[in-house]
Design an enzyme around this catalytic site. Structure first.
Site, PDB file in Angstrom:
ATOM      1  N   CYS A   1      10.538  -8.847  -0.865  1.00 44.09           N
ATOM      2  CA  CYS A   1       9.538  -8.524  -1.891  1.00 44.09           C
ATOM      3  C   CYS A   1       9.175  -9.781  -2.673  1.00 44.09           C
ATOM      4  CB  CYS A   1      10.084  -7.501  -2.873  1.00 44.09           C
ATOM      5  SG  CYS A   1      10.873  -6.080  -2.127  1.00 44.09           S
TER       6      CYS A   1
ATOM      7  N   GLU B   1       8.223  -0.116  -6.867  1.00 46.33           N
ATOM      8  CA  GLU B   1       8.421  -1.519  -6.483  1.00 46.33           C
ATOM      9  C   GLU B   1       7.566  -1.749  -5.251  1.00 46.33           C
ATOM     10  OE1 GLU B   1       8.874  -4.735  -5.239  1.00 46.33           O
ATOM     11  OE2 GLU B   1      10.658  -4.038  -4.203  1.00 46.33           O
TER      12      GLU B   1
ATOM     13  N   GLY C   1       7.851   0.276  -1.406  1.00 48.19           N
ATOM     14  CA  GLY C   1       6.939   0.306  -0.266  1.00 48.19           C
ATOM     15  C   GLY C   1       5.635  -0.399  -0.592  1.00 48.19           C
ATOM     16  N   SER C   2       4.597  -0.061   0.118  1.00 52.57           N
ATOM     17  CA  SER C   2       3.314  -0.732  -0.053  1.00 52.57           C
ATOM     18  C   SER C   2       2.596  -0.244  -1.300  1.00 52.57           C
ATOM     19  CB  SER C   2       2.427  -0.491   1.171  1.00 52.57           C
ATOM     20  OG  SER C   2       1.974   0.851   1.195  1.00 52.57           O
TER      21      SER C   2
ATOM     22  N   VAL D   1       0.474   3.023  -0.417  1.00 51.57           N
ATOM     23  CA  VAL D   1       1.214   4.277  -0.387  1.00 51.57           C
ATOM     24  C   VAL D   1       1.801   4.574  -1.758  1.00 51.57           C
ATOM     25  CG1 VAL D   1       3.142   5.507   0.655  1.00 51.57           C
ATOM     26  CG2 VAL D   1       1.693   4.051   2.063  1.00 51.57           C
ATOM     27  N   GLY D   2       2.313   3.544  -2.423  1.00 51.51           N
ATOM     28  CA  GLY D   2       2.894   3.729  -3.742  1.00 51.51           C
ATOM     29  C   GLY D   2       1.899   4.297  -4.738  1.00 51.51           C
TER      30      GLY D   2
END
Length: 540
Positions: free
Chosen positions: A326, A292, A270-271, A274-275
């Site tokens: 990605c 990732e 994810g972003s 947020v990660g």
């Protein structure tokens, strides 16, 4: 991968509908796409698997980004459903962990066989629900098949080492065992099948039980893959709930993962924003994580490069999956000696070869963005670019409402690396081209131009530059390529990045070690009790 967890947890603002409305809206669509039934899907589907398919949460309507037509309805999960998955995994954990690794490999082999049988159907579902072109949808399923093959072999060679002991009559060795806790998987919309199996294949052969939450924009893909895993486990007389599934919102369901000490390892895609929060939650309880996250990827084109090769590589890397990989190429740094020639070739290539439209059509190269929110991000990004006095759009820059609701033009922007928008990941097919005056200048622009460090590429025939690029003062990314693009990684290598791209690795090489617990073991087979380092303690 700069994806907002909240933004990508629903397909559209109006996707929570009454059951009767959803069923009525999807009947025509499911009859139009008969491959859904081959995957065990219908117009109404349960999105939780805890040994049986169920769900007690809201009803989620899923849409095709190509047309914005409703496909089907999913009954999502609740916090209680999440707990039921944990309970089911806990019941079977000791059984699965004690199963010999080659036997676990047999299950993963069966997963690969089922994926082969359903490749066409699953590839079409990915194209329908995700929007990537069919060639890429099928390629994603092939990637899942490949990692299963890799993991089957791995199940017979996940070995430790025997280490020489300094003490006579002693042996020292490493043992690898399944994790004590469960594995949690949170995957994104852009590779909803492949990334899930990168983790699942390794986690299962490692002897772990797992819970998977896929992106709520692509719940049908999650359910279809979950059914394949269930089928494989049950065909070998193992409980299907060794691998559980829960769909639902990021806030209600995704938010359960990070703080849960029962999930020893969490793999999150994810972003970066947020990660980072999820990573902190895991670290606070000393859990393990694979993150990732963002990937503002760059390439360098040197004067001696094969320009035709470089142009073709840049085209796929920048436009593939509509710029939503990605590893999508976003920054192209070109030596000033060849800049005009290279850019002219690239713009011509964009004009002549990129057909935008129905991703199911064999000649389409660029499908839609995932939803309206992504289109807004694209438009806002273009607006910021147009305000710059140091940048200009060379091609593209428009929304294509005449093609469909979520289509945009692949875009090339001439700019400089210090522009603020260049240093942000815009998750759309927007490529920035910039000049450099030397290899050293290009390297500085590449490494300092982004806080992320996922994938990179250099185009040159100079052997010295190649090894400088690969070396300690070269590219600062986790994937460092030469004379190929930034995207399209093979499963045999470990996948992941440096800096704010995250931590850990998925897929090949020795990524399997993250899914296991290592013990260093010393065995005394003598009649003496010597201490290490020659220490004498007491009279004996």
């Amino acid at each position: 991968m700069a994806l907002s967890f909240r933004r990508f947890c629903v397909s559209k603002p109006h996707n929570l509908l009454r059951r009767s409305q959803c069923r009525h809206a999807t009947t025509d669509t499911t009859s139009k796409y008969p491959f859904l039934s081959q995957l065990g899907l219908s117009e109404y589907n349960y999105g939780v698997y805890n040994g049986k398919w169920c769900g007690n949460g809201s009803e989620l309507a899923t849409y095709s980004p190509t047309t914005d037509e409703e496909i089907a309805t999913v009954k999502t999960g609740t916090a209680a459903d999440y707990e039921s998955c944990i309970e089911a995994m806990s019941e079977h954990k000791r059984l699965w962990a004690a199963t010999p690794a080659p036997k676990r490999g047999d299950v993963v082999r069966t997963i690969g066989e089922i994926l082969r049988e359903k490749k066409e159907a699953l590839g079409r579902l990915i194209t329908l629900e995700n929007g990537k072109i069919l060639a890429e949808g099928l390629g994603e399923v092939q990637e899942a098949i490949d990692i299963c093959d890799f993991a089957v072999g791995l199940s017979r060679c996940m070995s430790g080492q025997v280490i020489p002991s300094e003490r006579a009559g002693h042996a020292m060795l490493e043992c690898w065992n399944p994790l004590n806790g469960h594995v949690g998987l949170i995957t994104a919309f852009n590779f909803p099948c492949a990334v899930a199996f990168w983790n699942t294949a390794l986690s299962l052969v490692a002897g772990n039980t797992q819970i998977w939450k896929g992106a709520s924009t692509v719940p049908l893909i999650t359910i279809a893959c979950g059914k394949i895993i269930q089928q494989a486990l049950e065909s070998h007389n193992f409980p299907g709930s060794i691998s559980t599934v829960v769909t639902g919102s990021g806030r209600e369901i995704g938010g359960k993962f990070g703080p849960d000490p029962r999930l020893e390892l969490i793999s999150f895609t994810g972003s970066t924003e947020v990660g980072r929060n999820v990573h902190v939650q895991i670290a606070e309880r000393f859990g393990k994580s694979i993150m990732e996250l963002g990937g503002n990827n760059g390439c360098v084109i040197m004067p001696d490069a094969d320009l035709d090769m470089a142009v073709n590589a840049v085209l796929f890397a920048a436009v593939g999956t509509a710029g939503q990989r990605c590893t999508t190429l976003r920054r192209c740094i070109v030596h000033s000696d060849i800049y005009d020639r290279f850019v002219s070739k690239l713009v011509t290539k964009y004009k002549k070869e990129i057909k935008i439209g129905d991703p199911m059509a064999s000649d389409t190269l660029c499908g839609p963005l995932i939803n309206a929110a992504s289109v807004r991000d694209y438009e806002e990004g273009i607006a910021e670019i147009l305000q710059s006095k140091k940048s200009r759009v060379l091609i593209g820059g428009n929304r294509l409402g005449n093609v469909g609701p979520n289509f945009v033009e692949p875009t090339i922007v001439e700019t400089i690396f210090t522009e603020p928008f260049v240093q942000k990941e815009l998750f759309a097919p927007v490529l920035y081209v910039m000049k450099c005056t030397s290899f050293e200048d290009a390297l500085q622009q590449h490494n300092k131009g982004s806080v992320h460090g996922l994938s990179s590429s250099l185009f040159t025939k100079d052997n010295q530059r190649v090894w400088e690029w690969l070396g300690p003062n070269g590219s600062d990314c986790g994937i460092v390529n030469v004379n190929i693009g930034t995207s399209g990684a093979e499963i045999g290598g470990a996948f992941g990045g440096e800096k704010q791209t995250g931590v850990g690795r998925e897929s090949g090489s020795d990524a399997w070690k993250q899914y296991m617990r290592r013990s260093t073991c010393t065995i005394n087979y003598s009649t003496e009790l010597p201490l290490a380092q020659g220490i004498k303690f007491g009279s004996d």
